[in-house]
Design a protein around this motif. Structure first.
Motif, PDB file in Angstrom:
ATOM      1  N   ALA A 146      -3.755  -5.369   5.090  1.00 44.98           N
ATOM      2  CA  ALA A 146      -5.191  -5.399   4.859  1.00 44.98           C
ATOM      3  C   ALA A 146      -5.906  -4.968   6.125  1.00 44.98           C
ATOM      4  O   ALA A 146      -5.349  -5.007   7.224  1.00 44.98           O
ATOM      5  CB  ALA A 146      -5.636  -6.808   4.449  1.00 44.98           C
TER       6      ALA A 146
ATOM      7  N   ARG B  90      -3.421   0.189  -2.943  1.00 48.06           N
ATOM      8  CA  ARG B  90      -2.271  -0.583  -3.391  1.00 48.06           C
ATOM      9  C   ARG B  90      -1.685   0.071  -4.638  1.00 48.06           C
ATOM     10  O   ARG B  90      -2.416   0.681  -5.421  1.00 48.06           O
ATOM     11  CB  ARG B  90      -2.690  -2.018  -3.711  1.00 48.06           C
TER      12      ARG B  90
ATOM     13  N   GLY C  25      -5.845  -1.510  -6.368  1.00 52.23           N
ATOM     14  CA  GLY C  25      -6.950  -2.095  -5.629  1.00 52.23           C
ATOM     15  C   GLY C  25      -6.876  -1.792  -4.144  1.00 52.23           C
ATOM     16  O   GLY C  25      -6.000  -1.065  -3.684  1.00 52.23           O
ATOM     17  N   SER C  26      -7.819  -2.371  -3.404  1.00 48.25           N
ATOM     18  CA  SER C  26      -7.836  -2.265  -1.937  1.00 48.25           C
ATOM     19  C   SER C  26      -7.731  -0.823  -1.462  1.00 48.25           C
ATOM     20  O   SER C  26      -6.741  -0.412  -0.866  1.00 48.25           O
ATOM     21  CB  SER C  26      -6.702  -3.105  -1.333  1.00 48.25           C
TER      22      SER C  26
ATOM     23  N   TYR D 215      -8.901   2.358   0.838  1.00 46.71           N
ATOM     24  CA  TYR D 215      -9.420   2.651   2.174  1.00 46.71           C
ATOM     25  C   TYR D 215      -9.482   4.171   2.353  1.00 46.71           C
ATOM     26  O   TYR D 215      -8.608   4.895   1.874  1.00 46.71           O
ATOM     27  CB  TYR D 215      -8.508   2.078   3.261  1.00 46.71           C
TER      28      TYR D 215
ATOM     29  N   PRO E  14       0.798  -1.224   0.000  1.00 47.69           N
ATOM     30  CA  PRO E  14       0.000   0.000   0.000  1.00 47.69           C
ATOM     31  C   PRO E  14       0.836   1.283   0.000  1.00 47.69           C
ATOM     32  O   PRO E  14       1.973   1.315   0.476  1.00 47.69           O
ATOM     33  CB  PRO E  14      -0.792  -0.097   1.301  1.00 47.69           C
TER      34      PRO E  14
END
Length: 127
Positions: A104, A52, A56-57, A59, A33
């Motif tokens: 994560a 990332r 993706g991912s 937050y 990240p």
């Protein structure tokens, strides 16, 4: 080793927009990240957003959801934070940070999981 350089801060009126950029030099890994933290005067540094390098991912902290958008360009090793509908309480020094770990969940929001930090860029929102 990764070096991060932020740009794009400044002074804006409430309701306005700014776009922060972070350029990374050195090797980055697509699954790790990169994020933004901020520190207001007299307050602890807090998590703002993360993504990332692969894109993706994503937050966000609750206070910026719907107003801020984080994006990454893995090929160019850059990450951007588009900030819209800015409020005076968004005033802070904004830091770009990158981790060498695959994170994560809550771990993404913890600054001690980030190994590399930029020098920070000031964002001031006037009322």
């Amino acid at each position: 080793q990764v070096q991060l350089v932020e740009s794009g801060g400044g002074l804006v009126q409430a309701g306005g927009s700014l776009r922060l950029s972070c350029a990374a030099s050195g090797r980055t890994f697509s699954m790790t990240p990169v994020g933004w933290f901020r520190q207001a005067p007299g307050k602890a540094r807090e998590f703002v957003a993360a993504i990332r390098w692969s894109g993706g991912s994503i937050y966000y902290t609750d206070s910026v959801k719907g107003r801020f958008t984080i994006s990454s360009d893995n090929a160019k090793n850059t990450v951007c934070l588009q900030m819209n509908s800015l409020k005076p309480e968004d005033t802070a020094v904004y830091y770009c940070a990158a981790s060498n770990k695959v994170l994560a969940g809550d771990a993404v929001r913890q600054e001690f999981n980030y190994n590399y930090w930029g020098q920070g860029t000031q964002v001031t929102v006037s009322s």
